[in-house]
Design a protein around this motif. Structure first.
Motif, PDB file in Angstrom:
ATOM      1  N   TYR A  12      44.242 105.262  20.016  1.00  0.00           N
ATOM      2  CA  TYR A  12      43.166 104.754  19.152  1.00  0.00           C
ATOM      3  C   TYR A  12      42.092 104.052  19.968  1.00  0.00           C
ATOM      4  N   MET A  13      42.507 103.282  20.981  1.00  0.00           N
ATOM      5  CA  MET A  13      41.529 102.572  21.802  1.00  0.00           C
ATOM      6  C   MET A  13      40.649 103.517  22.607  1.00  0.00           C
ATOM      7  N   SER A  14      41.122 104.745  22.856  1.00  0.00           N
ATOM      8  CA  SER A  14      40.311 105.704  23.598  1.00  0.00           C
ATOM      9  C   SER A  14      39.143 106.235  22.768  1.00  0.00           C
ATOM     10  N   VAL A  15      39.205 106.054  21.456  1.00  0.00           N
ATOM     11  CA  VAL A  15      38.117 106.525  20.582  1.00  0.00           C
ATOM     12  C   VAL A  15      37.600 105.386  19.708  1.00  0.00           C
ATOM     13  N   VAL A  16      37.832 104.134  20.133  1.00  0.00           N
ATOM     14  CA  VAL A  16      37.471 103.003  19.287  1.00  0.00           C
ATOM     15  C   VAL A  16      35.966 102.956  19.030  1.00  0.00           C
ATOM     16  N   ASP A  17      35.156 103.365  20.026  1.00  0.00           N
ATOM     17  CA  ASP A  17      33.708 103.354  19.823  1.00  0.00           C
ATOM     18  C   ASP A  17      33.284 104.382  18.781  1.00  0.00           C
ATOM     19  N   GLY A  28      25.970 101.615   7.167  1.00  0.00           N
ATOM     20  CA  GLY A  28      24.523 101.680   7.361  1.00  0.00           C
ATOM     21  C   GLY A  28      23.955 100.354   7.828  1.00  0.00           C
ATOM     22  N   GLY A  29      22.850 100.414   8.626  1.00  0.00           N
ATOM     23  CA  GLY A  29      22.171  99.195   9.063  1.00  0.00           C
ATOM     24  C   GLY A  29      22.634  98.742  10.432  1.00  0.00           C
ATOM     25  N   GLU A  30      21.857  97.848  11.045  1.00  0.00           N
ATOM     26  CA  GLU A  30      22.151  97.353  12.386  1.00  0.00           C
ATOM     27  C   GLU A  30      23.264  96.320  12.384  1.00  0.00           C
ATOM     28  N   ALA A  31      23.196  95.363  11.467  1.00  0.00           N
ATOM     29  CA  ALA A  31      24.205  94.297  11.425  1.00  0.00           C
ATOM     30  C   ALA A  31      25.613  94.835  11.197  1.00  0.00           C
ATOM     31  N   PRO A  32      25.814  95.791  10.275  1.00  0.00           N
ATOM     32  CA  PRO A  32      27.180  96.300  10.086  1.00  0.00           C
ATOM     33  C   PRO A  32      27.769  96.915  11.348  1.00  0.00           C
ATOM     34  N   TRP A  33      26.907  97.463  12.249  1.00  0.00           N
ATOM     35  CA  TRP A  33      27.429  98.034  13.487  1.00  0.00           C
ATOM     36  C   TRP A  33      28.100  96.974  14.343  1.00  0.00           C
ATOM     37  N   VAL A  34      27.492  95.780  14.409  1.00  0.00           N
ATOM     38  CA  VAL A  34      28.088  94.699  15.198  1.00  0.00           C
ATOM     39  C   VAL A  34      29.455  94.345  14.647  1.00  0.00           C
ATOM     40  N   TRP A  35      29.548  94.183  13.349  1.00  0.00           N
ATOM     41  CA  TRP A  35      30.827  93.817  12.743  1.00  0.00           C
ATOM     42  C   TRP A  35      31.829  94.965  12.830  1.00  0.00           C
ATOM     43  N   ALA A  36      31.371  96.196  12.721  1.00  0.00           N
ATOM     44  CA  ALA A  36      32.273  97.342  12.849  1.00  0.00           C
ATOM     45  C   ALA A  36      32.861  97.420  14.243  1.00  0.00           C
ATOM     46  N   ARG A  37      32.019  97.220  15.248  1.00  0.00           N
ATOM     47  CA  ARG A  37      32.501  97.269  16.623  1.00  0.00           C
ATOM     48  C   ARG A  37      33.518  96.170  16.887  1.00  0.00           C
ATOM     49  N   MET A  38      33.198  94.944  16.469  1.00  0.00           N
ATOM     50  CA  MET A  38      34.117  93.838  16.681  1.00  0.00           C
ATOM     51  C   MET A  38      35.410  94.044  15.902  1.00  0.00           C
TER      52      MET A  38
END
Length: 242
Positions: A12-17, A28-38
């Protein structure tokens, strides 16, 4: 089961991005990307910690503890040498893997090696307790005279889970180990960034783990030998019999 789950966590960590990218596309949106990544990273690290240093480590060490009583300290110290050396050398090894194969391929390589390799090793060698093999703890040998009269080496009471959760000793030891685990895990994962912040070369910082491994191995042997012969000071006021 824990080994297979750990292998899946590494995969899973190999495809986490990419997973985070999928979550971002749904939100959707810029802010959700930050929270999704974290969120995806936190989930991955939690799974590795839970199944790897959690279940795999706990079941392995508890199994060894069932086979040895009077000599448990020495046996744990000998087994702990491999653990401390591997933990100390892992950052340097993983960095070499990343430099050679790339971070994504390194995750996958570990997952592929772990799933069949460690599961096969556990299937061949893991035995939960001596009774299953018609044997006795300590190979049937009795404790020496110093240990025979020492309550530290006698089973006083088996605690149930609710009883353990209500005891001070359980939380005192567990929180100390948790703090140590969080600190060293965070340092090991971010050692290159720590080196950059300190203005040091990352390779130099990784080389520090080699003498650390040797020091840990030596200390482990000494402490294990002492734990079989010395009782904890009465002033500590904490004893666990379970």
């Amino acid at each position: 089961g824990a080994s297979m789950a750990l292998a899946l966590s590494l995969a899973y960590m190999s495809v986490v991005d990419r997973v985070a990218g999928g979550v971002e596309a749904l939100a959707g949106g810029e802010a959700p990307w930050v929270w999704a990544r974290m969120g995806c990273l936190v989930l991955g690290f939690f799974l590795m910690r839970f199944f790897g240093q959690g279940l795999v480590m706990m079941t392995s060490r508890n199994m060894v503890g069932k086979w040895w009583v009077a000599h448990r300290g020495k046996v744990f110290s000998v087994g702990g040498i491999a653990v401390t050396v591997c933990f100390s050398l892992a950052p340097k090894l993983f960095n070499e893997m990343i430099e050679t194969f790339g971070w994504r391929e390194s995750w996958r390589l570990m997952a592929v090696v772990l799933a069949p390799g460690f599961c096969l090793l556990a299937w061949l060698l893991y035995r939960d307790n001596p009774a299953e093999c018609r044997l006795e703890a300590d190979a049937g040998r009795t404790a020496d005279s110093r240990q025979a009269d020492d309550p530290e080496f006698r089973l006083v009471k088996d605690f149930t889970r609710p009883e353990a959760l209500r005891s001070f000793s359980f939380w005192a030891f567990s929180l100390v180990f948790a703090l140590q685990a969080c600190y060293f895990t965070g340092y090991a994962f971010h050692v290159i960034d720590v080196a950059v912040d300190l203005g040091r070369d990352g390779g130099v910082m990784l080389n520090y783990f080699v003498p650390i491994a040797l020091l840990n191995a030596g200390v482990s042997l000494v402490v294990g030998w002492m734990s079989d012969r010395c009782r904890l000071p009465a002033s500590i006021g904490i004893r666990i019999h379970c």
